[in-house]
Write an enzyme that holds these catalytic residues in place. Structure first.
Site, PDB file in Angstrom:
ATOM      1  N   THR A 128       0.822  -1.216   0.000  1.00 34.30           N
ATOM      2  CA  THR A 128       0.000   0.000   0.000  1.00 34.30           C
ATOM      3  C   THR A 128       0.853   1.262   0.000  1.00 34.30           C
ATOM      4  OG1 THR A 128      -1.616  -1.262   1.253  1.00 34.30           O
ATOM      5  CG2 THR A 128      -1.922   1.123   1.201  1.00 34.30           C
ATOM      6  N   GLU A 129       0.404   2.259  -0.770  1.00 41.08           N
ATOM      7  CA  GLU A 129       1.095   3.551  -0.821  1.00 41.08           C
ATOM      8  C   GLU A 129       0.124   4.659  -0.432  1.00 41.08           C
ATOM      9  OE1 GLU A 129       2.900   3.966  -4.663  1.00 41.08           O
ATOM     10  OE2 GLU A 129       4.224   2.236  -4.307  1.00 41.08           O
ATOM     11  N   PHE A 158       0.894   2.303   6.028  1.00 39.08           N
ATOM     12  CA  PHE A 158       0.100   1.293   6.762  1.00 39.08           C
ATOM     13  C   PHE A 158       0.796  -0.068   6.789  1.00 39.08           C
ATOM     14  CE2 PHE A 158      -3.775   3.613   4.736  1.00 39.08           C
ATOM     15  CZ  PHE A 158      -3.717   4.616   5.684  1.00 39.08           C
ATOM     16  N   GLU A 246      -3.518 -15.138   2.198  1.00 41.26           N
ATOM     17  CA  GLU A 246      -3.686 -14.013   3.128  1.00 41.26           C
ATOM     18  C   GLU A 246      -5.159 -13.849   3.496  1.00 41.26           C
ATOM     19  OE1 GLU A 246      -1.977 -10.345   1.804  1.00 41.26           O
ATOM     20  OE2 GLU A 246      -2.774  -9.221   3.506  1.00 41.26           O
ATOM     21  N   GLY A 368      -7.388  -6.351   1.554  1.00 45.59           N
ATOM     22  CA  GLY A 368      -8.430  -6.147   0.541  1.00 45.59           C
ATOM     23  C   GLY A 368      -9.743  -5.867   1.251  1.00 45.59           C
TER      24      GLY A 368
END
Ligand SMILES: Cc1cc2nc3c(=O)[nH]c(=O)nc-3n(C[C@H](O)[C@H](O)[C@H](O)COP(=O)(O)OP(=O)(O)OC[C@H]3O[C@@H](n4cnc5c(N)ncnc54)[C@H](O)[C@@H]3O)c2cc1C
Length: 382
Positions: A128-129, A158, A246, A368
């Site tokens: 994540t960015e 995060f 995941e 997600g």
């Protein structure tokens, strides 16, 4: 044991599950207040988990692990959920190891897996960015080839284990002119790495004992030998492949946490008196707890089936999305009801159920979001 009736449960797994519960109770639970105060667990917990065999449960023996499979991991994550505390960022560590197992070259596996199994390396996943989360194709961190190195520039946000982690699977663009096809994964060892910087430990509404951080990369040199699987442009399909585990893992944690919430609430409402009787004697309390139990058992059955499939490498991505979607939603519903049945005490952080309430909220967001899970499930309908 959380999965007593599963077709894949063996006596060995049952014993392992009991021992894992004892490990968490002895080595983690007594220190949770400390972890929450310092916003991260102690390194000692990682080392003890390594010694006990939790970190390398599904890593083959030739790479320093215990030689188990997804069934061992499933038992561990159900028990972690059952502790009711999510300070220990074991899940992203485990996911990082599974990326190496699935896609690492022989040299990469030998270099990193034994150290992940002992806890010398603490793993994480950096996808994540600040500008993009759900839309992974849009990542902007670049890795440009220069001699034998990639020069990496950009940042991530995060990132779980962002303060304690020293090994990350890093998602980069090796070709910015492309979307998904420009994405690659790098194994990133951060100890002493120039150009690597951690931001602050972020202030969250839950997961108080777990570190979540921004990571910054300024002309950071990473050897080309760290390119996962030694092949550029495969990052997106590698991610899609591993996201199934995941997502199932988050469903497994939801089963453990929901069971814990119900057990604690049955105990609390049996003790608590109102209008001259125990709170559990009110029909509303019994019906609410009955609904919680029924939801948990449906979830458990689906998750057990999905674990059986992933052990055989047969779990489809939309099935993993269903486990994540329904696991996180049901966990949220059950814990919300359990808070209600605790009355005012359910709102006090001193009570486990209150902390489980804030911890549970992120289950619908990370790994997600629920909306992305619905997209992935819907794609398979037609
Ligand atoms: C505590 C915590 C730990 C985390 N750990 C990690 C980690 O270790 N590594 C890591 O890489 N990331 C991590 N994340 C990031 C997490 O995976 C992302 O926050 C998540 O994927 C959502 O991305 P976003 O925050 O950019 O939200 P956005 O993508 O901006 O989404 C905002 C909203 O829009 C909705 N939305 C977006 N696209 C669609 C669509 N196509 N259809 C319908 N709705 C849509 C989303 O569902 C959401 O409701 C963590 C996050 C938290 C909070």
């Amino acid at each position: 044991m959380i999965f007593n009736d599963a077709t894949w449960i063996t006596e060995e797994l049952s014993i392992f599950g009991d021992a894992t519960r004892k490990f968490f109770q002895a080595e983690m639970v007594p220190h949770v207040e400390k972890y929450r105060a310092q916003k991260q667990v102690d390194r000692e917990l990682w080392e003890k988990a390594g010694e006990y065999g939790i970190l390398g449960a599904s890593i083959p023996e030739e790479y320093g692990g215990s030689g188990g499979d997804f069934s061992h991991d499933s038992v561990i994550f159900a028990e972690l959920g059952y502790t009711g505390d999510m300070s220990f960022g074991l899940y992203v560590h485990n996911i990082a190891a599974h990326y190496l197992l699935a896609f690492g070259t022989e040299a990469q596996k030998q270099r990193w897996l034994p150290r992940l199994a002992t806890g010398e390396l603490i793993g994480g996943i950096a996808m994540t960015e600040p500008g993009t989360g759900s839309d992974l194709k849009a990542v902007r961190t670049t890795a440009l080839l220069k001699g034998d190195d990639y020069v990496v520039n950009g940042s991530k946000i995060f990132i779980s284990n962002g303060q304690v982690g020293n090994f990350f699977i890093l998602v980069v663009k090796t070709d910015s002119s492309q979307g998904a096809k420009g994405i690659s994964l790098l194994g990133l060892e951060t100890d002493g790495l120039e150009g690597f910087r951690r931001g602050q430990n972020l202030d969250k509404i839950g997961l108080a004992g777990q570190d979540t951080s921004e990571l910054f990369f300024d002309d950071m040199h990473v050897p080309t030998a760290n390119l996962l699987g030694d092949v550029e442009g495969q990052g997106f399909s590698q991610l899609m492949n591993q996201l199934a585990w995941e997502r199932l893992m988050l469903g497994i944690i939801a089963v453990g946490a929901s069971q814990r919430a119900i057990e604690d609430t049955v105990a609390y409402t049996s003790e608590r008196k109102a209008f001259g009787k125990s709170v559990i004697e009110f029909q509303n309390s019994r019906f609410k707890l009955a609904e919680c139990k029924a939801k948990l058992e449906l979830l458990r059955a689906y998750v057990e089936k999905s674990i059986g499939k992933i052990i055989k490498n047969e779990l489809a991505p939309d099935e993993a999305s269903i486990a994540k979607l329904m696991g996180s939603e049901i966990q949220g519903e059950i814990i919300d009801e359990c808070v209600q049945l605790h009355g005012g005490y359910g709102y006090m952080r001193e009570y486990l159920i209150a902390r489980m309430y804030t911890d549970a909220r992120v289950q619908r967001i990370y790994g997600g979001t629920s909306e992305i899970m619905k997209e992935l499930i819907a794609r398979n309908l037609t």
